[in-house]
Every structure is written in structure tokens, then in C-alpha cells.
Design an enzyme around this catalytic site. Structure first.
Site, PDB file in Angstrom:
ATOM      1  N   ASP A  55      18.098 -52.227 -31.766  1.00 17.14           N
ATOM      2  CA  ASP A  55      17.365 -51.022 -31.379  1.00 17.14           C
ATOM      3  C   ASP A  55      18.064 -50.428 -30.161  1.00 17.14           C
ATOM      4  O   ASP A  55      18.024 -51.028 -29.081  1.00 17.14           O
ATOM      5  CB  ASP A  55      15.910 -51.356 -31.017  1.00 17.14           C
ATOM      6  CG  ASP A  55      15.104 -51.892 -32.185  1.00 17.14           C
ATOM      7  OD1 ASP A  55      15.701 -52.236 -33.228  1.00 17.14           O
ATOM      8  OD2 ASP A  55      13.869 -51.993 -32.048  1.00 17.14           O
ATOM      9  N   LYS A 107      12.735 -44.678 -33.622  1.00 13.89           N
ATOM     10  CA  LYS A 107      11.724 -45.476 -32.918  1.00 13.89           C
ATOM     11  C   LYS A 107      11.173 -44.669 -31.748  1.00 13.89           C
ATOM     12  O   LYS A 107      11.921 -43.960 -31.071  1.00 13.89           O
ATOM     13  CB  LYS A 107      12.367 -46.782 -32.441  1.00 13.89           C
ATOM     14  CG  LYS A 107      11.488 -47.681 -31.587  1.00 13.89           C
ATOM     15  CD  LYS A 107      12.249 -48.956 -31.223  1.00 13.89           C
ATOM     16  CE  LYS A 107      11.502 -49.788 -30.197  1.00 13.89           C
ATOM     17  NZ  LYS A 107      12.248 -51.019 -29.828  1.00 13.89           N
ATOM     18  N   LYS A 137       9.703 -46.602 -36.534  1.00 18.95           N
ATOM     19  CA  LYS A 137       9.129 -47.713 -35.760  1.00 18.95           C
ATOM     20  C   LYS A 137       8.333 -47.155 -34.584  1.00 18.95           C
ATOM     21  O   LYS A 137       8.863 -46.400 -33.768  1.00 18.95           O
ATOM     22  CB  LYS A 137      10.213 -48.661 -35.254  1.00 18.95           C
ATOM     23  CG  LYS A 137       9.654 -49.821 -34.423  1.00 18.95           C
ATOM     24  CD  LYS A 137      10.751 -50.780 -33.977  1.00 18.95           C
ATOM     25  CE  LYS A 137      10.207 -51.852 -33.029  1.00 18.95           C
ATOM     26  NZ  LYS A 137      11.271 -52.777 -32.569  1.00 18.95           N
TER      27      LYS A 137
END
Length: 211
Positions: free
Chosen positions: A89, A150, A179
Site C-alpha cells: 500500500d 485506498k 480499500k
């Protein structure tokens, strides 16, 4: 997909240690979570501890500000994957996005994706962005070959919001995952985020959510 199967059980605090990380991993196994999300320093530890278990190891790159040079993010991401990270990430260069330097943002993301080959989630830090900037960041992430967008690091400003997830989902459709992370502490909020379009949840409260 069940809620527990969407959760990345998260521990990114600097006071983490092997005892708390073992607990994190054990809870992920016991609750059937998708994975654990830890800092790069502990990727190998968690990878080895979870050997033979159906739990992924996720880590964060350029965390939490995203203001590292691209070369630094690439080096960090490659090292994490070498240590056993299944997904990474990365935080975008928010300052570059806000400055309108879209080529930089796109190339920054693409360089990390190309260097690793694993699932890449791009952290937008949505609480610091306008709706238009969220849309643009999602478009750049998709153009760069990312697998997910995300919401947040959870360390800067606000966390996930229903509206941000809706905007992200509307922009990327089913082409990328979404996400939600940051401030997800109860089942009701987690469920609302999923209804809004989240396909993965990052939270340190997974055990409480799934009780």
C-alpha cells in the site's frame, strides 16, 4: 464475501513488538481475516510466523506522508516484497497531486507497480483532497496500473468516509478494488463502507467488528 474476509488486521504503531505482532497474526488466523497490515520492518517476521496459514502479509510504502522520492519508494517496496509482502500500500505524493503535477503522480505509482508485480494499493489520503482531486487521483492510479485505491493512512487528518468511498467506487467501477481504512471501529460503519463500494477494509478493530 463475508466481512471478516475483507479485513486487513492492522498494526502500524511504532510501539509494536514481536509479542503484539504475534497476537495480531493469531487473531487474523482465528477470525479468518484476509491479511495483516504491518510496517516494512516486520514483514519478514509476520511472513515467517504465518507460514502455512491462509493469511496475507500487507505492508505500507512511503508511509505516512508519501513525500519520499520515487526511487526511495521503489527500493522500499522491492525490499518488502523480497521479505515476503503479498501486497503493498503506497502513499501518493499528495503535494504533487495538489500542484497539478499529474505526470509525476502517475509515474510514481507506475514505478512501484512495475518494480514489485504484486497487488498495489494507492493511498490517496482522501480527507485532505477535494472531490475532484479524489476523482483525479483514482484516474491516475488506474492509468498507472494499480490494483486498488485506498482512502487513508489513518495518520493524517481524517480517516475513511462514506462519501469518499462512493466517489472512489464511482470512478474506478469494478476495474479496481477500493480499500477503506482509518477510523473503522465498529460493524455498522464497516458495513456502510462496504455498501458504499469498499471491497477491502483496513482496521485495527477487526476482532471487535466481527464479534
Amino acid at each position: 464475501m463475508k466481512l471478516n474476509e475483507m479485513i486487513e488486521h492492522t498494526l502500524l504503531k511504532s510501539n509494536a513488538n514481536e509479542t503484539t505482532l504475534k497476537k495480531l497474526c493469531d487473531e487474523a488466523v482465528e477470525n479468518g481475516f484476509f491479511g495483516v497490515c504491518v510496517n516494512p520492518l516486520y514483514v519478514k517476521f509476520c511472513h515467517d510466523y504465518l507460514k502455512g496459514k491462509n493469511v496475507k502479509v500487507v505492508t505500507v510504502i512511503g508511509f505516512p506522508l508519501g513525500e519520499n522520492k520515487t526511487e526511495t519508494k521503489v527500493f522500499e517496496a522491492k525490499a518488502a516484497v523480497s521479505d515476503g509482502a503479498d501486497e503493498v500500500d503506497m502513499v501518493i505524493a499528495v503535494s504533487k497531486l495538489k500542484s497539478g503535477d499529474y505526470d509525476y503522480v502517475r509515474n510514481d505509482i507506475k514505478a512501484v507497480k512495475d518494480a514489485t508485480g504484486v497487488n498495489l494499493k494507492v493511498i490517496l489520503e482522501t480527507a485532505t483532497l477535494t472531490d475532484g482531486e479524489i476523482v483525479k487521483a483514482c484516474e491516475l492510479a488506474e492509468e498507472a496500473g494499480a490494483d486498488f485505491v485506498k482512502t487513508s493512512t489513518g495518520f493524517v487528518g481524517g480517516g475513511a468516509s462514506i462519501e469518499a468511498v462512493r466517489i472512489m467506487k464511482k470512478t474506478v467501477g469494478d476495474r479496481l478494488g477500493v480499500k477503506a481504512s482509518g477510523g473503522i471501529r465498529d460493524k455498522d460503519f464497516a458495513s456502510e463502507l462496504v455498501k458504499a463500494g469498499a471491497t477491502r477494509l483496513g482496521t485495527s478493530s477487526g476482532v471487535d467488528i466481527c464479534k
